[in-house]
Design a protein around this motif. Sequence first.
Motif, mmCIF file in Angstrom:
data_model
loop_
_atom_site.group_PDB
_atom_site.id
_atom_site.type_symbol
_atom_site.label_atom_id
_atom_site.label_comp_id
_atom_site.label_asym_id
_atom_site.label_seq_id
_atom_site.Cartn_x
_atom_site.Cartn_y
_atom_site.Cartn_z
ATOM 1 N N ARG A 50 0.805 -1.218 0.000
ATOM 2 C CA ARG A 50 0.000 0.000 0.000
ATOM 3 C C ARG A 50 0.838 1.268 0.000
ATOM 4 O O ARG A 50 0.347 2.349 -0.330
ATOM 5 C CB ARG A 50 -0.934 -0.006 1.215
ATOM 6 N N THR A 51 2.105 1.173 0.358
ATOM 7 C CA THR A 51 2.967 2.365 0.392
ATOM 8 C C THR A 51 3.842 2.483 -0.855
ATOM 9 O O THR A 51 4.688 3.365 -0.927
ATOM 10 C CB THR A 51 3.877 2.348 1.630
ATOM 11 N N TYR A 52 3.622 1.612 -1.833
ATOM 12 C CA TYR A 52 4.469 1.595 -3.035
ATOM 13 C C TYR A 52 4.209 2.835 -3.877
ATOM 14 O O TYR A 52 3.069 3.181 -4.179
ATOM 15 C CB TYR A 52 4.168 0.346 -3.849
ATOM 16 N N VAL A 53 5.310 3.528 -4.214
ATOM 17 C CA VAL A 53 5.225 4.728 -5.050
ATOM 18 C C VAL A 53 6.303 4.640 -6.123
ATOM 19 O O VAL A 53 7.450 4.310 -5.832
ATOM 20 C CB VAL A 53 5.428 6.016 -4.224
ATOM 21 N N LYS A 54 5.921 4.944 -7.366
ATOM 22 C CA LYS A 54 6.861 4.941 -8.465
ATOM 23 C C LYS A 54 7.278 6.361 -8.812
ATOM 24 O O LYS A 54 6.474 7.291 -8.723
ATOM 25 C CB LYS A 54 6.242 4.276 -9.707
ATOM 26 N N TYR A 55 8.535 6.494 -9.217
ATOM 27 C CA TYR A 55 9.056 7.778 -9.662
ATOM 28 C C TYR A 55 9.752 7.570 -11.005
ATOM 29 O O TYR A 55 10.127 6.452 -11.366
ATOM 30 C CB TYR A 55 10.075 8.337 -8.664
ATOM 31 N N ASN A 56 9.974 8.658 -11.701
ATOM 32 C CA ASN A 56 10.693 8.612 -12.970
ATOM 33 C C ASN A 56 11.562 9.859 -13.053
ATOM 34 O O ASN A 56 11.054 10.961 -13.235
ATOM 35 C CB ASN A 56 9.716 8.543 -14.138
ATOM 36 N N TYR A 57 12.867 9.679 -12.894
ATOM 37 C CA TYR A 57 13.782 10.811 -12.855
ATOM 38 C C TYR A 57 14.445 11.010 -14.210
ATOM 39 O O TYR A 57 14.749 10.051 -14.928
ATOM 40 C CB TYR A 57 14.847 10.589 -11.795
ATOM 41 N N TRP A 58 14.699 12.300 -14.533
ATOM 42 C CA TRP A 58 15.288 12.671 -15.830
ATOM 43 C C TRP A 58 16.479 13.599 -15.622
ATOM 44 O O TRP A 58 16.472 14.448 -14.730
ATOM 45 C CB TRP A 58 14.271 13.389 -16.702
ATOM 46 N N GLY A 59 17.458 13.451 -16.490
ATOM 47 C CA GLY A 59 18.526 14.421 -16.552
ATOM 48 C C GLY A 59 18.107 15.613 -17.388
ATOM 49 O O GLY A 59 16.999 15.658 -17.924
ATOM 50 N N GLN A 60 19.011 16.575 -17.529
ATOM 51 C CA GLN A 60 18.681 17.814 -18.233
ATOM 52 C C GLN A 60 18.804 17.665 -19.747
ATOM 53 O O GLN A 60 18.320 18.519 -20.483
ATOM 54 C CB GLN A 60 19.599 18.954 -17.758
ATOM 55 N N GLY A 61 19.430 16.604 -20.208
ATOM 56 C CA GLY A 61 19.591 16.364 -21.641
ATOM 57 C C GLY A 61 20.926 16.851 -22.167
ATOM 58 O O GLY A 61 21.473 17.850 -21.684
ATOM 59 N N THR A 62 21.439 16.141 -23.152
ATOM 60 C CA THR A 62 22.685 16.536 -23.807
ATOM 61 C C THR A 62 22.512 16.361 -25.320
ATOM 62 O O THR A 62 21.973 15.347 -25.782
ATOM 63 C CB THR A 62 23.884 15.722 -23.275
ATOM 64 N N GLN A 63 22.940 17.349 -26.071
ATOM 65 C CA GLN A 63 22.729 17.349 -27.520
ATOM 66 C C GLN A 63 23.770 16.469 -28.211
ATOM 67 O O GLN A 63 24.973 16.589 -27.949
ATOM 68 C CB GLN A 63 22.828 18.775 -28.076
ATOM 69 N N VAL A 64 23.289 15.616 -29.097
ATOM 70 C CA VAL A 64 24.147 14.826 -29.975
ATOM 71 C C VAL A 64 23.784 15.188 -31.409
ATOM 72 O O VAL A 64 22.626 15.058 -31.817
ATOM 73 C CB VAL A 64 23.958 13.318 -29.746
ATOM 74 N N THR A 65 24.760 15.663 -32.163
ATOM 75 C CA THR A 65 24.552 16.045 -33.558
ATOM 76 C C THR A 65 25.491 15.255 -34.434
ATOM 77 O O THR A 65 26.712 15.276 -34.226
ATOM 78 C CB THR A 65 24.779 17.545 -33.771
ATOM 79 N N VAL A 66 24.914 14.545 -35.407
ATOM 80 C CA VAL A 66 25.711 13.742 -36.341
ATOM 81 C C VAL A 66 25.592 14.390 -37.712
ATOM 82 O O VAL A 66 24.527 14.375 -38.337
ATOM 83 C CB VAL A 66 25.235 12.289 -36.391
ATOM 84 N N SER A 67 26.678 14.993 -38.161
ATOM 85 C CA SER A 67 26.632 15.746 -39.410
ATOM 86 C C SER A 67 28.034 15.869 -39.983
ATOM 87 O O SER A 67 29.019 15.942 -39.243
ATOM 88 C CB SER A 67 26.036 17.131 -39.168
ATOM 89 N N SER A 68 28.102 15.913 -41.306
ATOM 90 C CA SER A 68 29.385 16.125 -41.964
ATOM 91 C C SER A 68 29.593 17.607 -42.254
ATOM 92 O O SER A 68 30.626 17.992 -42.789
ATOM 93 C CB SER A 68 29.456 15.315 -43.261
#
Length: 123
Positions: free
Chosen positions: A105-123
């Motif tokens: 009855r005390t079970y609680v779920k969370y979902n944590y996120w980082g701030q994000g980091t940009q990945v760019t694949v380009s020539s």
Amino acid sequence: QVQLVESGGGLVQPGGSLRLSCAASGSTFEIRAMGWYRQAPGQERELVAMENNDGSINYADSVKGRFTISRDNAKNAVYLQMDSLEPEDTAVYYCNAPASTGQGRTYVKYNYWGQGTQVTVSS
């Protein structure tokens, strides 16, 4: 509470490699899995790879054979080694940590996120 801090994004040419890192701090004992999502412009956020506490791993079909996820439990960290990068891999990559506390009855779920980091694949 769990805090996630990512690093390692950047600009890379097609066929190149990058390694993303994510370090967790705070109530890390709550964490049940750690992994990575990504979101490209105009698209929904999608799962890239996730490693559960039992060691099981899930990869998106689009990255299988090219990306490798790993965890260092002593450092509360998760890594994403990205090889053979393609322009379609361009996105903001987010570290993610599903977590939970309590039981029954005390079970609680969370979902944590980082701030994000940009990945760019380009020539």
